[in-house]
Write a protein that holds these residues in place. Structure first.
Motif, PDB file in Angstrom:
ATOM      1  N   LEU A 214      22.561  24.615  43.723  1.00 44.75           N
ATOM      2  CA  LEU A 214      23.287  23.805  42.736  1.00 44.75           C
ATOM      3  C   LEU A 214      24.775  24.113  42.881  1.00 44.75           C
ATOM      4  N   ARG A 215      25.565  23.106  43.203  1.00 44.53           N
ATOM      5  CA  ARG A 215      27.002  23.307  43.410  1.00 44.53           C
ATOM      6  C   ARG A 215      27.790  23.181  42.117  1.00 44.53           C
ATOM      7  N   SER A 216      27.388  22.226  41.282  1.00 47.01           N
ATOM      8  CA  SER A 216      28.105  21.984  40.034  1.00 47.01           C
ATOM      9  C   SER A 216      27.239  21.107  39.148  1.00 47.01           C
ATOM     10  N   ARG A 217      27.624  21.052  37.864  1.00 49.12           N
ATOM     11  CA  ARG A 217      26.892  20.211  36.925  1.00 49.12           C
ATOM     12  C   ARG A 217      27.801  19.818  35.784  1.00 49.12           C
ATOM     13  N   VAL A 218      27.477  18.675  35.187  1.00 47.42           N
ATOM     14  CA  VAL A 218      28.189  18.159  34.026  1.00 47.42           C
ATOM     15  C   VAL A 218      27.132  17.762  33.008  1.00 47.42           C
TER      16      VAL A 218
ATOM     17  N   TYR B  68      21.761  14.385  28.999  1.00 38.62           N
ATOM     18  CA  TYR B  68      21.440  14.538  30.411  1.00 38.62           C
ATOM     19  C   TYR B  68      22.460  15.397  31.132  1.00 38.62           C
ATOM     20  N   VAL B  69      22.079  15.783  32.333  1.00 41.95           N
ATOM     21  CA  VAL B  69      22.922  16.612  33.177  1.00 41.95           C
ATOM     22  C   VAL B  69      23.081  15.900  34.514  1.00 41.95           C
ATOM     23  N   VAL B  70      24.318  15.765  34.965  1.00 40.92           N
ATOM     24  CA  VAL B  70      24.595  15.288  36.308  1.00 40.92           C
ATOM     25  C   VAL B  70      24.741  16.550  37.152  1.00 40.92           C
ATOM     26  N   GLN B  71      23.899  16.670  38.167  1.00 38.79           N
ATOM     27  CA  GLN B  71      23.907  17.856  39.022  1.00 38.79           C
ATOM     28  C   GLN B  71      24.290  17.459  40.446  1.00 38.79           C
ATOM     29  N   TYR B  72      25.079  18.303  41.087  1.00 35.56           N
ATOM     30  CA  TYR B  72      25.477  18.106  42.477  1.00 35.56           C
ATOM     31  C   TYR B  72      24.870  19.252  43.283  1.00 35.56           C
ATOM     32  N   TRP B  73      24.108  18.906  44.316  1.00 29.98           N
ATOM     33  CA  TRP B  73      23.361  19.883  45.105  1.00 29.98           C
ATOM     34  C   TRP B  73      23.887  19.951  46.532  1.00 29.98           C
ATOM     35  N   GLU B  74      23.700  21.121  47.147  1.00 28.60           N
ATOM     36  CA  GLU B  74      24.091  21.302  48.549  1.00 28.60           C
ATOM     37  C   GLU B  74      23.336  20.351  49.467  1.00 28.60           C
ATOM     38  N   SER B  75      22.051  20.172  49.205  1.00 28.54           N
ATOM     39  CA  SER B  75      21.228  19.327  50.067  1.00 28.54           C
ATOM     40  C   SER B  75      19.970  18.917  49.319  1.00 28.54           C
ATOM     41  N   LYS B  76      19.339  17.864  49.816  1.00 31.18           N
ATOM     42  CA  LYS B  76      18.080  17.449  49.199  1.00 31.18           C
ATOM     43  C   LYS B  76      17.003  18.497  49.456  1.00 31.18           C
ATOM     44  N   GLU B  77      17.093  19.211  50.563  1.00 30.88           N
ATOM     45  CA  GLU B  77      16.115  20.262  50.852  1.00 30.88           C
ATOM     46  C   GLU B  77      16.184  21.379  49.819  1.00 30.88           C
ATOM     47  N   LYS B  78      17.403  21.763  49.423  1.00 29.70           N
ATOM     48  CA  LYS B  78      17.537  22.811  48.407  1.00 29.70           C
ATOM     49  C   LYS B  78      17.094  22.320  47.034  1.00 29.70           C
ATOM     50  N   LEU B  79      17.356  21.054  46.732  1.00 23.26           N
ATOM     51  CA  LEU B  79      16.880  20.480  45.477  1.00 23.26           C
ATOM     52  C   LEU B  79      15.350  20.507  45.445  1.00 23.26           C
ATOM     53  N   TYR B  80      14.701  20.045  46.505  1.00 23.21           N
ATOM     54  CA  TYR B  80      13.237  20.051  46.577  1.00 23.21           C
ATOM     55  C   TYR B  80      12.700  21.474  46.516  1.00 23.21           C
ATOM     56  N   ALA B  81      13.379  22.385  47.198  1.00 26.11           N
ATOM     57  CA  ALA B  81      12.916  23.780  47.223  1.00 26.11           C
ATOM     58  C   ALA B  81      12.928  24.373  45.817  1.00 26.11           C
ATOM     59  N   TYR B  82      13.977  24.105  45.062  1.00 26.70           N
ATOM     60  CA  TYR B  82      14.019  24.617  43.693  1.00 26.70           C
ATOM     61  C   TYR B  82      12.927  23.968  42.846  1.00 26.70           C
ATOM     62  N   ALA B  83      12.774  22.663  42.971  1.00 22.20           N
ATOM     63  CA  ALA B  83      11.794  21.937  42.157  1.00 22.20           C
ATOM     64  C   ALA B  83      10.371  22.431  42.393  1.00 22.20           C
ATOM     65  N   THR B  84      10.088  22.944  43.575  1.00 22.14           N
ATOM     66  CA  THR B  84       8.727  23.366  43.915  1.00 22.14           C
ATOM     67  C   THR B  84       8.552  24.872  44.023  1.00 22.14           C
ATOM     68  N   ALA B  85       9.614  25.638  43.814  1.00 23.26           N
ATOM     69  CA  ALA B  85       9.535  27.097  43.968  1.00 23.26           C
ATOM     70  C   ALA B  85       8.675  27.724  42.869  1.00 23.26           C
TER      71      ALA B  85
ATOM     72  N   PRO C  23      41.422  18.455  35.702  1.00 22.75           N
ATOM     73  CA  PRO C  23      40.957  19.607  36.470  1.00 22.75           C
ATOM     74  C   PRO C  23      39.759  19.157  37.319  1.00 22.75           C
ATOM     75  N   ALA C  24      39.315  20.010  38.216  1.00 20.06           N
ATOM     76  CA  ALA C  24      38.151  19.675  39.035  1.00 20.06           C
ATOM     77  C   ALA C  24      36.992  19.314  38.117  1.00 20.06           C
ATOM     78  N   PHE C  25      36.419  18.146  38.341  1.00 15.97           N
ATOM     79  CA  PHE C  25      35.362  17.607  37.485  1.00 15.97           C
ATOM     80  C   PHE C  25      34.382  16.857  38.373  1.00 15.97           C
ATOM     81  N   GLY C  26      33.112  16.871  38.001  1.00 17.73           N
ATOM     82  CA  GLY C  26      32.114  16.091  38.715  1.00 17.73           C
ATOM     83  C   GLY C  26      32.051  16.434  40.187  1.00 17.73           C
ATOM     84  N   LEU C  27      32.211  15.425  41.028  1.00 19.25           N
ATOM     85  CA  LEU C  27      32.134  15.608  42.471  1.00 19.25           C
ATOM     86  C   LEU C  27      33.198  16.586  42.969  1.00 19.25           C
ATOM     87  N   ALA C  28      34.386  16.554  42.359  1.00 15.37           N
ATOM     88  CA  ALA C  28      35.461  17.476  42.758  1.00 15.37           C
ATOM     89  C   ALA C  28      35.132  18.913  42.373  1.00 15.37           C
TER      90      ALA C  28
END
Length: 169
Positions: free
Chosen positions: A53-57, A67-84, A131-136
């Motif tokens: 997880l890189r960042s969230r709002v 809700y939470v907007v989450q920015y992830w390094e990769s879909k593989e890491k997102l899937y890995a967390y969801a199934t860990a 300031p750095a927000f969202g994608l930034a």
């Protein structure tokens, strides 16, 4: 002085929108655990950046919808967390499924998520005096001029341009 910046994202961007809707306010005993589980998962992810997880709002769409907007390094890491099996998500999801099977959630609280893998050239961002927000916040913030003054220029940006410029410059 107005400062305009953009996100320093390169390559594809992985975005997860995840949230809940309170369908019956008086069912606090049902929706509050769902909300607290989300906070616990976010704390777990913040303590272990290697999970991706890189960042969230955190946002609200109404007094009922959070809700939470989450920015992830990769879909593989997102899937890995969801199934860990060692992640709190696994425990929370199992609890939620048990409650749903027994009918204890029906109509009380809604849950949802949407996941997007956005290829480079299909996103752009602009921030004015922010300031750095969202994608930034997830990928870093750079002066707008580095990617282009206009949205069409930022959409046409390719990170390969940076690597070619570094090698020739």
């Amino acid at each position: 002085m107005v400062t305009r910046t953009t996100a320093d994202a390169k390559g594809e961007v992985v975005v997860l929108l995840i949230g809940m809707r309170i369908n019956r306010f008086w069912a606090v005993h049902v929706w509050l655990p769902v909300m607290l589980a989300m906070f616990r998962m976010l704390r777990e992810l913040e303590k272990d950046p290697a999970r991706g997880l890189r960042s969230r709002v955190m946002l609200t769409a109404s007094p009922r919808t959070y809700y939470v907007v989450q920015y992830w390094e990769s879909k593989e890491k997102l899937y890995a967390y969801a199934t860990a099996p060692d992640a709190f998500h696994h425990t929370a999801w199992a609890r939620l499924n048990r409650k749903e099977r027994t009918g204890k959630l029906r109509g009380q609280v809604g849950i949802w998520h949407e996941a997007y893998v956005v290829p480079e050239g299909s996103y752009e961002a602009i921030y004015g005096d922010m300031p750095a927000f969202g994608l930034a916040a997830a990928h870093g913030q750079i002066p707008l001029e580095r990617r282009g003054r206009y949205a069409k220029d930022r959409f046409s940006y390719r990170s390969r341009q940076d690597s070619v410029a570094e090698k020739t410059g």
